[in-house]
Scaffold this motif. Sequence first.
Motif, PDB file in Angstrom:
ATOM      1  N   UNK A  71      51.453  39.014  13.502  1.00 41.32           N
ATOM      2  CA  UNK A  71      51.338  39.926  14.629  1.00 41.32           C
ATOM      3  C   UNK A  71      52.705  40.033  15.299  1.00 41.32           C
ATOM      4  N   UNK A  72      53.119  41.252  15.565  1.00 47.40           N
ATOM      5  CA  UNK A  72      54.416  41.514  16.173  1.00 47.40           C
ATOM      6  C   UNK A  72      54.205  41.925  17.626  1.00 47.40           C
ATOM      7  N   UNK A  73      54.560  41.033  18.536  1.00 50.90           N
ATOM      8  CA  UNK A  73      54.335  41.270  19.959  1.00 50.90           C
ATOM      9  C   UNK A  73      55.654  41.374  20.710  1.00 50.90           C
ATOM     10  N   UNK A  74      55.739  42.394  21.569  1.00 45.34           N
ATOM     11  CA  UNK A  74      56.935  42.600  22.378  1.00 45.34           C
ATOM     12  C   UNK A  74      56.552  42.785  23.833  1.00 45.34           C
ATOM     13  N   UNK A  75      57.460  42.381  24.708  1.00 47.31           N
ATOM     14  CA  UNK A  75      57.352  42.701  26.125  1.00 47.31           C
ATOM     15  C   UNK A  75      58.408  43.757  26.390  1.00 47.31           C
ATOM     16  N   UNK A  76      57.975  44.887  26.923  1.00 45.93           N
ATOM     17  CA  UNK A  76      58.901  45.929  27.363  1.00 45.93           C
ATOM     18  C   UNK A  76      59.056  45.746  28.858  1.00 45.93           C
ATOM     19  N   UNK A  77      60.264  45.428  29.261  1.00 49.20           N
ATOM     20  CA  UNK A  77      60.522  44.951  30.609  1.00 49.20           C
ATOM     21  C   UNK A  77      61.412  45.928  31.354  1.00 49.20           C
ATOM     22  N   UNK A  78      61.163  46.089  32.623  1.00 53.43           N
ATOM     23  CA  UNK A  78      62.033  46.920  33.444  1.00 53.43           C
ATOM     24  C   UNK A  78      61.359  47.246  34.757  1.00 53.43           C
ATOM     25  N   UNK A  79      62.136  47.692  35.712  1.00 55.34           N
ATOM     26  CA  UNK A  79      61.597  48.029  37.023  1.00 55.34           C
ATOM     27  C   UNK A  79      60.748  49.294  36.980  1.00 55.34           C
ATOM     28  N   UNK A  80      59.996  49.570  38.041  1.00 49.27           N
ATOM     29  CA  UNK A  80      59.232  50.820  38.103  1.00 49.27           C
ATOM     30  C   UNK A  80      60.171  52.007  37.891  1.00 49.27           C
ATOM     31  N   UNK A  81      59.787  52.899  36.978  1.00 45.94           N
ATOM     32  CA  UNK A  81      60.591  54.085  36.713  1.00 45.94           C
ATOM     33  C   UNK A  81      61.633  53.910  35.624  1.00 45.94           C
ATOM     34  N   UNK A  82      61.676  52.749  34.974  1.00 47.44           N
ATOM     35  CA  UNK A  82      62.686  52.496  33.936  1.00 47.44           C
ATOM     36  C   UNK A  82      62.395  53.257  32.650  1.00 47.44           C
ATOM     37  N   UNK A  83      61.153  53.735  32.486  1.00 49.33           N
ATOM     38  CA  UNK A  83      60.801  54.468  31.279  1.00 49.33           C
ATOM     39  C   UNK A  83      59.923  53.684  30.325  1.00 49.33           C
ATOM     40  N   UNK A  84      59.341  52.606  30.813  1.00 52.15           N
ATOM     41  CA  UNK A  84      58.499  51.756  29.952  1.00 52.15           C
ATOM     42  C   UNK A  84      57.330  52.542  29.364  1.00 52.15           C
ATOM     43  N   UNK A  85      56.637  53.305  30.179  1.00 50.44           N
ATOM     44  CA  UNK A  85      55.488  54.063  29.694  1.00 50.44           C
ATOM     45  C   UNK A  85      55.882  55.123  28.673  1.00 50.44           C
ATOM     46  N   UNK A  86      56.941  55.851  28.959  1.00 51.82           N
ATOM     47  CA  UNK A  86      57.425  56.890  28.052  1.00 51.82           C
ATOM     48  C   UNK A  86      57.827  56.290  26.709  1.00 51.82           C
ATOM     49  N   UNK A  87      58.617  55.227  26.755  1.00 47.25           N
ATOM     50  CA  UNK A  87      59.095  54.613  25.519  1.00 47.25           C
ATOM     51  C   UNK A  87      57.979  53.890  24.780  1.00 47.25           C
ATOM     52  N   UNK A  88      57.052  53.293  25.509  1.00 53.49           N
ATOM     53  CA  UNK A  88      55.937  52.596  24.858  1.00 53.49           C
ATOM     54  C   UNK A  88      55.152  53.543  23.969  1.00 53.49           C
ATOM     55  N   UNK A  89      54.887  54.746  24.447  1.00 55.83           N
ATOM     56  CA  UNK A  89      54.116  55.706  23.649  1.00 55.83           C
ATOM     57  C   UNK A  89      54.826  56.027  22.342  1.00 55.83           C
ATOM     58  N   UNK A  90      56.125  56.197  22.401  1.00 57.84           N
ATOM     59  CA  UNK A  90      56.896  56.489  21.202  1.00 57.84           C
ATOM     60  C   UNK A  90      56.897  55.287  20.245  1.00 57.84           C
ATOM     61  N   UNK A 132      64.728  47.238  29.718  1.00 60.44           N
ATOM     62  CA  UNK A 132      65.354  48.543  29.956  1.00 60.44           C
ATOM     63  C   UNK A 132      66.195  48.422  31.224  1.00 60.44           C
ATOM     64  N   UNK A 133      67.478  48.609  31.086  1.00 64.91           N
ATOM     65  CA  UNK A 133      68.415  48.440  32.186  1.00 64.91           C
ATOM     66  C   UNK A 133      68.650  49.786  32.860  1.00 64.91           C
ATOM     67  N   UNK A 134      68.192  49.916  34.113  1.00 67.97           N
ATOM     68  CA  UNK A 134      68.322  51.160  34.873  1.00 67.97           C
ATOM     69  C   UNK A 134      68.661  50.793  36.315  1.00 67.97           C
ATOM     70  N   UNK A 135      69.665  51.451  36.892  1.00 63.64           N
ATOM     71  CA  UNK A 135      70.060  51.126  38.262  1.00 63.64           C
ATOM     72  C   UNK A 135      69.089  51.723  39.290  1.00 63.64           C
ATOM     73  N   UNK A 136      69.185  51.223  40.518  1.00 60.24           N
ATOM     74  CA  UNK A 136      68.225  51.600  41.562  1.00 60.24           C
ATOM     75  C   UNK A 136      68.298  53.079  41.930  1.00 60.24           C
ATOM     76  N   UNK A 145      60.283  43.890  42.224  1.00 63.26           N
ATOM     77  CA  UNK A 145      60.859  43.699  40.893  1.00 63.26           C
ATOM     78  C   UNK A 145      62.167  42.913  40.993  1.00 63.26           C
ATOM     79  N   UNK A 146      63.100  43.387  41.828  1.00 58.10           N
ATOM     80  CA  UNK A 146      64.417  42.761  41.883  1.00 58.10           C
ATOM     81  C   UNK A 146      64.402  41.399  42.588  1.00 58.10           C
ATOM     82  N   UNK A 147      63.429  41.139  43.452  1.00 58.46           N
ATOM     83  CA  UNK A 147      63.357  39.844  44.123  1.00 58.46           C
ATOM     84  C   UNK A 147      62.541  38.808  43.369  1.00 58.46           C
ATOM     85  N   UNK A 148      61.541  39.256  42.609  1.00 58.07           N
ATOM     86  CA  UNK A 148      60.636  38.307  41.955  1.00 58.07           C
ATOM     87  C   UNK A 148      60.560  38.489  40.446  1.00 58.07           C
ATOM     88  N   UNK A 149      60.222  39.684  39.999  1.00 55.85           N
ATOM     89  CA  UNK A 149      59.918  39.916  38.588  1.00 55.85           C
ATOM     90  C   UNK A 149      61.127  39.667  37.693  1.00 55.85           C
TER      91      UNK A 149
END
Length: 189
Positions: free
Chosen positions: A1-20, A114-118, A149-153
């Motif tokens: 089983x190949x498992x990944x965590x797609x990580x990033x702040x809200x709006x980084x594009x996780x949902x968009x990229x996950x679908x692809x 996913x590295x995206x600035x504020x 996200x930036x203080x805890x996650x």
Amino acid sequence: MLNFVLFGPPGAGKGTQSQKLIDKYQLIHISTGDLFRAHIKNQTLLGQKVSSLIADGQLVPDAITIAMLEEEVDKNPEAKGFIFDGFPRTVPQAEALDEFLESKGSNIAGVIALDVDQDELTKRIAQRQKETGRVDDQADKLQKRIEEYFNKTVHVLPYYQAQGKLKKVNGIGKIEDVFADLCAVIDQY
């Protein structure tokens, strides 16, 4: 089983990229945000609890989140693997995920951040709020989510870095370019 965590702040594009990624690699996408929204929409008991927390921009307690996630994994015993989106958000959640997957004879292969600035995040989420009307994208709640996200996650990243599983991908640019960079990382596995 190949498992990944797609990580990033809200709006980084996780949902968009996950679908692809799902389409290309036939992985199951588990988004805690989507799970929460489904429970809220269906007005389940859990959804009612989660609704007030999310509306205030707070994180849902680990026990609730972990139970929901484990339930979703168990629904898909034949899966080739999973993309975890929005989870884990704390080191205890990461440890719980590792323990759960280990009990299934599996693990997290890699964590892609996913590295995206504020400034970019704020623009993206403002646009998404106009398009979807998501309650958690309203300006006051958005700021709480980004701060959370930036203080805890973000502190989950060193946990995976210590395991040699962390890869960073520039999340700014054309969707297809970011996708190509993500695929280059996944193809290493």
